[in-house]
Write an enzyme that holds these catalytic residues in place. Sequence first.
Site, PDB file in Angstrom:
ATOM      1  N   GLY A   1      51.019  31.825 108.524  1.00 57.56           N
ATOM      2  CA  GLY A   1      51.048  30.456 107.976  1.00 57.56           C
ATOM      3  C   GLY A   1      49.656  30.052 107.502  1.00 57.56           C
ATOM      4  N   HIS A   2      48.665  30.286 108.355  1.00 57.18           N
ATOM      5  CA  HIS A   2      47.276  29.984 107.970  1.00 57.18           C
ATOM      6  C   HIS A   2      46.861  30.833 106.759  1.00 57.18           C
ATOM      7  CE1 HIS A   2      47.108  29.139 112.477  1.00 57.18           C
ATOM      8  NE2 HIS A   2      46.721  27.986 111.969  1.00 57.18           N
TER       9      HIS A   2
ATOM     10  N   ASP B   1      52.930  20.637 109.476  1.00 58.13           N
ATOM     11  CA  ASP B   1      52.490  19.401 110.138  1.00 58.13           C
ATOM     12  C   ASP B   1      52.615  18.261 109.125  1.00 58.13           C
ATOM     13  OD1 ASP B   1      51.175  20.396 112.848  1.00 58.13           O
ATOM     14  OD2 ASP B   1      50.682  21.831 111.284  1.00 58.13           O
TER      15      ASP B   1
ATOM     16  N   VAL C   1      55.600  28.637 106.463  1.00 56.30           N
ATOM     17  CA  VAL C   1      55.868  30.076 106.574  1.00 56.30           C
ATOM     18  C   VAL C   1      56.653  30.297 107.867  1.00 56.30           C
ATOM     19  CG1 VAL C   1      54.841  32.372 106.755  1.00 56.30           C
ATOM     20  CG2 VAL C   1      53.789  30.646 105.284  1.00 56.30           C
TER      21      VAL C   1
ATOM     22  N   ARG D   1      51.285  28.073 118.833  1.00 53.06           N
ATOM     23  CA  ARG D   1      51.889  27.810 120.149  1.00 53.06           C
ATOM     24  C   ARG D   1      53.089  28.714 120.437  1.00 53.06           C
ATOM     25  NH1 ARG D   1      50.020  22.292 118.972  1.00 53.06           N
ATOM     26  NH2 ARG D   1      48.544  21.731 120.629  1.00 53.06           N
TER      27      ARG D   1
HETATM   28  P1  AMP Z   1      46.457  24.527 113.169  1.00 55.92           P
HETATM   29  O1  AMP Z   1      45.564  25.694 113.355  1.00 55.92           O
HETATM   30  O2  AMP Z   1      47.721  24.582 113.955  1.00 55.92           O
HETATM   31  O3  AMP Z   1      45.733  23.205 113.281  1.00 55.92           O
HETATM   32  O4  AMP Z   1      46.938  24.596 111.653  1.00 55.92           O
HETATM   33  C1  AMP Z   1      46.016  24.659 110.593  1.00 55.92           C
HETATM   34  C2  AMP Z   1      46.745  24.460 109.293  1.00 55.92           C
HETATM   35  O5  AMP Z   1      47.716  25.499 109.139  1.00 55.92           O
HETATM   36  C3  AMP Z   1      47.518  23.132 109.243  1.00 55.92           C
HETATM   37  O6  AMP Z   1      47.361  22.565 107.958  1.00 55.92           O
HETATM   38  C4  AMP Z   1      48.923  23.557 109.517  1.00 55.92           C
HETATM   39  O7  AMP Z   1      49.889  22.687 108.956  1.00 55.92           O
HETATM   40  C5  AMP Z   1      48.961  24.905 108.836  1.00 55.92           C
HETATM   41  N1  AMP Z   1      50.065  25.707 109.377  1.00 55.92           N
HETATM   42  C6  AMP Z   1      50.357  25.941 110.679  1.00 55.92           C
HETATM   43  N2  AMP Z   1      51.498  26.653 110.793  1.00 55.92           N
HETATM   44  C7  AMP Z   1      51.947  26.867 109.531  1.00 55.92           C
HETATM   45  C8  AMP Z   1      53.084  27.521 108.976  1.00 55.92           C
HETATM   46  N3  AMP Z   1      53.988  28.096 109.737  1.00 55.92           N
HETATM   47  N4  AMP Z   1      53.213  27.538 107.637  1.00 55.92           N
HETATM   48  C9  AMP Z   1      52.291  26.931 106.829  1.00 55.92           C
HETATM   49  N5  AMP Z   1      51.201  26.298 107.289  1.00 55.92           N
HETATM   50  C10 AMP Z   1      51.020  26.249 108.610  1.00 55.92           C
END
Ligand code: AMP
Length: 285
Positions: A35-36, A156, A182, A193
């Site tokens: 996703g990232h 998010d 993703v 998580r």
């Molecule tokens: P986090 O590390 O959880 O703070 O997420 C960092 C960024 O990655 C945020 O903009 C999230 O929305 C995005 N993100 C997390 N999971 C996904 C995913 N499965 N698909 C797309 N973007 C994601």
Amino acid sequence: MLLNNIKEVREQIKEWKSSGLKIGLVPTMGALHAGHLSLMKKARETCDRVVVSVFVNPIQFGPSEDFDKYPRTLEADTKLCEREGVDIVFAPSADEMYGKGQRLSNDTLTYVCPPFFYVNKLCGKTRTGHFDGVCTVVLKLFNIIQPDFAFFGQKDAQQVVIVRKMVNDLNVPLQIVQCPIVREESGLALSSRNKYLSEEGKKEALVLSRILNNINLCFKKGITDVSALKETAYSFLTEKHDMEYLELVDKNTLEEKQQADADTIVLIACRVEGVRLIDNIYLGE
Ligand code: AMP
């Protein structure tokens, strides 16, 4: 290049800016997954230089949340970023971000507090102060990196609406780009998580995407009454699922809908094995 220090990042950014290069920022908390990586790919396509921040931001976690046990995998993250052609991985310490000895409380630190209407619902309802912490760190990152574009995931969705609102209200000179969710082949939305879940838990977690897909299907068949759409969720739930919310709101303003339409987003939060998971879908997708 891995940098921990604000001064060094600023120097590099200044050089790039003086050459007229377009800079993209992907803010993350690390434990990077596909996703990232999708955000980084989009940033790579859009910008000349890409900065990924990796910072587990203490002020966006509540006292009973998982700040201490949140996965921290900086070495692996840095390798993934290099592979994606990221130019800077910015991984500051909390002292570097907030100042050594700074008490992390809104008695002593300037916070950016998004409007009540946007935070008194969905994730903000149970995660008191979460979006204050998010907006504060995101604006700090915007001020440090001064990107032309910043990339966020639809995963998010409430966060993106709130960050857009902040950027608009405070005239922050950059463009927010939202990237699609993703998922694993199973339908499970990728999340750092998910690491907390057992194999069995991952199967149980499919309930989130199943509920969302089913609501979308019902909408496409012509059901628009929000209560009726929400009721379709019950047949998927067992005692393994601790539902926090299921809401249908306007995708731009987060206003609650009575009748679903093409501007509706359905958001769900549910605990599985004690792990809080979120997901969402745009109706009609
Ligand atoms: P986090 O590390 O959880 O703070 O997420 C960092 C960024 O990655 C945020 O903009 C999230 O929305 C995005 N993100 C997390 N999971 C996904 C995913 N499965 N698909 C797309 N973007 C994601």
